[in-house]
Design an enzyme around this catalytic site. Structure first.
Site, PDB file in Angstrom:
ATOM      1  N   HIS A  18       0.844  -1.204   0.000  1.00 15.23           N
ATOM      2  CA  HIS A  18       0.000   0.000   0.000  1.00 15.23           C
ATOM      3  C   HIS A  18       0.881   1.257   0.000  1.00 15.23           C
ATOM      4  O   HIS A  18       0.721   2.150  -0.837  1.00 15.23           O
ATOM      5  CB  HIS A  18      -0.911  -0.024   1.236  1.00 15.23           C
ATOM      6  CG  HIS A  18      -1.788   1.183   1.368  1.00 15.23           C
ATOM      7  ND1 HIS A  18      -3.111   1.180   0.995  1.00 15.23           N
ATOM      8  CD2 HIS A  18      -1.535   2.440   1.814  1.00 15.23           C
ATOM      9  CE1 HIS A  18      -3.631   2.381   1.210  1.00 15.23           C
ATOM     10  NE2 HIS A  18      -2.694   3.165   1.710  1.00 15.23           N
ATOM     11  N   GLU A  19       1.821   1.298   0.933  1.00 15.66           N
ATOM     12  CA  GLU A  19       2.665   2.496   1.046  1.00 15.66           C
ATOM     13  C   GLU A  19       3.537   2.672  -0.195  1.00 15.66           C
ATOM     14  O   GLU A  19       3.847   3.785  -0.599  1.00 15.66           O
ATOM     15  CB  GLU A  19       3.517   2.444   2.314  1.00 15.66           C
ATOM     16  CG  GLU A  19       2.715   2.459   3.617  1.00 15.66           C
ATOM     17  CD  GLU A  19       1.679   3.582   3.689  1.00 15.66           C
ATOM     18  OE1 GLU A  19       1.914   4.661   3.117  1.00 15.66           O
ATOM     19  OE2 GLU A  19       0.620   3.369   4.306  1.00 15.66           O
ATOM     20  N   HIS A  54       1.725   4.695  -2.724  1.00 17.43           N
ATOM     21  CA  HIS A  54       1.925   6.138  -2.514  1.00 17.43           C
ATOM     22  C   HIS A  54       3.351   6.510  -2.948  1.00 17.43           C
ATOM     23  O   HIS A  54       3.589   7.576  -3.512  1.00 17.43           O
ATOM     24  CB  HIS A  54       1.754   6.498  -1.037  1.00 17.43           C
ATOM     25  CG  HIS A  54       0.340   6.410  -0.530  1.00 17.43           C
ATOM     26  ND1 HIS A  54      -0.704   7.068  -1.136  1.00 17.43           N
ATOM     27  CD2 HIS A  54      -0.199   5.760   0.546  1.00 17.43           C
ATOM     28  CE1 HIS A  54      -1.830   6.824  -0.455  1.00 17.43           C
ATOM     29  NE2 HIS A  54      -1.548   6.024   0.563  1.00 17.43           N
ATOM     30  N   HIS A  66       3.545   7.029  -6.516  1.00 15.57           N
ATOM     31  CA  HIS A  66       2.893   8.303  -6.858  1.00 15.57           C
ATOM     32  C   HIS A  66       3.912   9.446  -6.756  1.00 15.57           C
ATOM     33  O   HIS A  66       3.909  10.378  -7.556  1.00 15.57           O
ATOM     34  CB  HIS A  66       1.723   8.534  -5.892  1.00 15.57           C
ATOM     35  CG  HIS A  66       0.593   9.337  -6.450  1.00 15.57           C
ATOM     36  ND1 HIS A  66      -0.542   9.598  -5.739  1.00 15.57           N
ATOM     37  CD2 HIS A  66       0.430   9.954  -7.646  1.00 15.57           C
ATOM     38  CE1 HIS A  66      -1.363  10.336  -6.478  1.00 15.57           C
ATOM     39  NE2 HIS A  66      -0.788  10.562  -7.638  1.00 15.57           N
TER      40      HIS A  66
HETATM   41 ZN   LIG Z   1      -2.897   5.244   2.004  1.00 16.92          ZN
END
Ligand SMILES: [Zn+2]
Length: 430
Positions: free
Chosen positions: A212-213, A216, A219
């Site tokens: 999940h991290e 990011h 991104h």
């Molecule tokens: Zn998040």
């Protein structure tokens, strides 16, 4: 208020959802289905409770729900963390993470031990984009700060010490346009115990958090904007969890799990039977989870859709009446009742905005379906589109436009419903 009739309208105007009506369409659709699902779960728990001699006369009570559910979960799936964790060492999961990143976006991670860092636990990598045989262009510096320590914030998050930009002063070194991105976790560090070395072992959920991290992280690292204020994760609030939640899907791929979920002592891949149990246990109590979350999102929207707040406004009474109107299932309470719902009242960021998690789930399930439909979850063309329209555009293009460019249409809720097992539950009849 600034020309809007309610706070919810004002908030939604600068989000992907655009209007409270669009938010309510999603929430109400999911709500009715989740009620059917939660009702089945309640009956299962009550049946179990009766069999073990618990008194559930008049229906299971909210304070008993989790207790009974945990007993059912243990009995049904027999999942012991101590058996699961040895297959998910931090080293192997990190290897999987970098392999997925490489296959999707051509990123290559090289450890840099010569860089001076703020804590000895932090590991730095230079990240290059592979181009042919060459070393590739420097894309980012990535810091992995994985272990809990005193005074570190709790939870898991991504942050940036420098955001990507192309807007540099005339004499600036071009290295200053390169983002410095960190992923932070709070895992218990492995080490020597009883004279035996044990690596850092993760639960399945912790391993997924790492993915999940990294979503990011991508991104930030793949950002390609002119101005740092519009780069990286500076996107509208109901789009920001798409890149992260999307990455989690690859960790569920059997191909990845078979390759990287290996026992840290024997090197054996995770047994199929254990994997099947982990997958089956994931959807357990999905109705309960969806109800306790969605009720909060619905109350949030209702509360911020009022045009007048009388001086004697009674929040508790409002909550009671709204939940009655919604038909809150017996035995479940809101995850955050209004009196301690800090999302709504500590700042205005999540006011009329608690729906964003579910909104992002619609997007990530739909985007991942595009990979599935291509017949290859690492399909280069789809990955390139994901890079271009999801990971690199920042806030330079409206998110609904980015989604349409990626998918060729507006988001479709059905993939999220399927993922949550809500497709057939309580579907509106026509
Ligand atoms: Zn998040």
């Amino acid at each position: 208020m600034h020309g809007y009739s309610t706070f919810a309208e004002y908030q939604c105007a600068d989000r992907m959802a655009k209007t409270p009506e669009n938010v309510m369409d999603l929430l109400e659709n999911v709500w009715e289905r989740a009620k059917v699902c939660a009702d089945k779960e309640r009956m299962e728990l009550e049946e179990y409770a009766k069999n073990i001699g618990e008194d559930v006369e008049g229906g299971i009570k909210p304070w008993d729900w989790r207790y009974i559910a945990e007993k059912v979960r243990t009995e049904k799936y027999d999942l012991d963390e101590a058996i699961v964790k040895p297959y998910f060492s931090l080293d192997k999961v990190t290897e999987a993470l970098f392999a997925v990143s490489n296959r999707l976006f051509g990123l290559k991670y090289t450890k840099r031990t010569d860089l001076k860092l703020y804590h000895p636990d932090v590991v730095a990598y230079e990240v290059r984009k592979e181009v042919g045989e060459g070393e590739g262009d420097l894309q980012a510096i990535f810091l992995h700060d994985n272990f809990a320590r005193p005074f570190k914030s709790s939870g898991a998050w991504m942050s940036e010490y420098r955001s990507q930009t192309k807007n540099l002063p005339t004499n600036a070194d071009s290295i200053e346009s390169i983002p410095i991105v960190s992923n932070n976790n709070n895992f218990a560090k492995g080490g020597d115990s009883d004279g035996k070395y044990s690596p850092t072992l993760l639960s399945f959920d912790d391993a997924k958090t790492l993915f999940h991290e990294m979503g990011h992280g991508h991104h930030g690292m793949l950002s390609d904007a002119t101005y740092s204020r519009l780069s990286s994760t500076s996107v509208l609030m109901d789009f920001v969890e798409l890149p992260s939640q999307l990455m989690e899907h690859w960790f569920d791929e059997p191909e990845i799990l078979k390759e990287y979920a290996r026992h840290y002592e024997t090197g054996e891949p995770i047994p199929d039977e254990l994997l099947a149990k982990i997958q089956a246990a994931k959807s357990f109590q999905e109705g309960f989870r969806t109800i306790e979350y969605t009720s909060c999102a619905l109350i949030d929207m209702a509360l911020h859709s009022l045009s007048e707040y009388p001086d004697d406004f009674d929040l508790t009474k409002f909550e009671e009446e709204e939940l009655g109107r919604l038909g809150m299932p017996v035995g479940i309470v809101m995850r955050h009742r209004p009196a301690h719902f800090s999302h709504l009242f500590s700042t205005s960021a999540y006011a009329a905005g608690y729906y964003v998690y579910l909104w992002a789930e619609v997007l990530d399930a739909d985007v991942y379906a595009a990979f599935r439909e291509s017949g290859n979850v690492f399909d280069p063309d789809t990955a390139e589109k994901a890079r271009k329209f999801i990971y690199s555009a920042g806030n330079t293009v409206a998110p609904d436009e980015l989604f349409r460019q990626f998918r060729g249409r507006d988001p479709d809720i059905s993939f999220m419903l399927e993922k949550k097992g809500l497709s057939s539950a309580g579907a509106p009849v026509s």
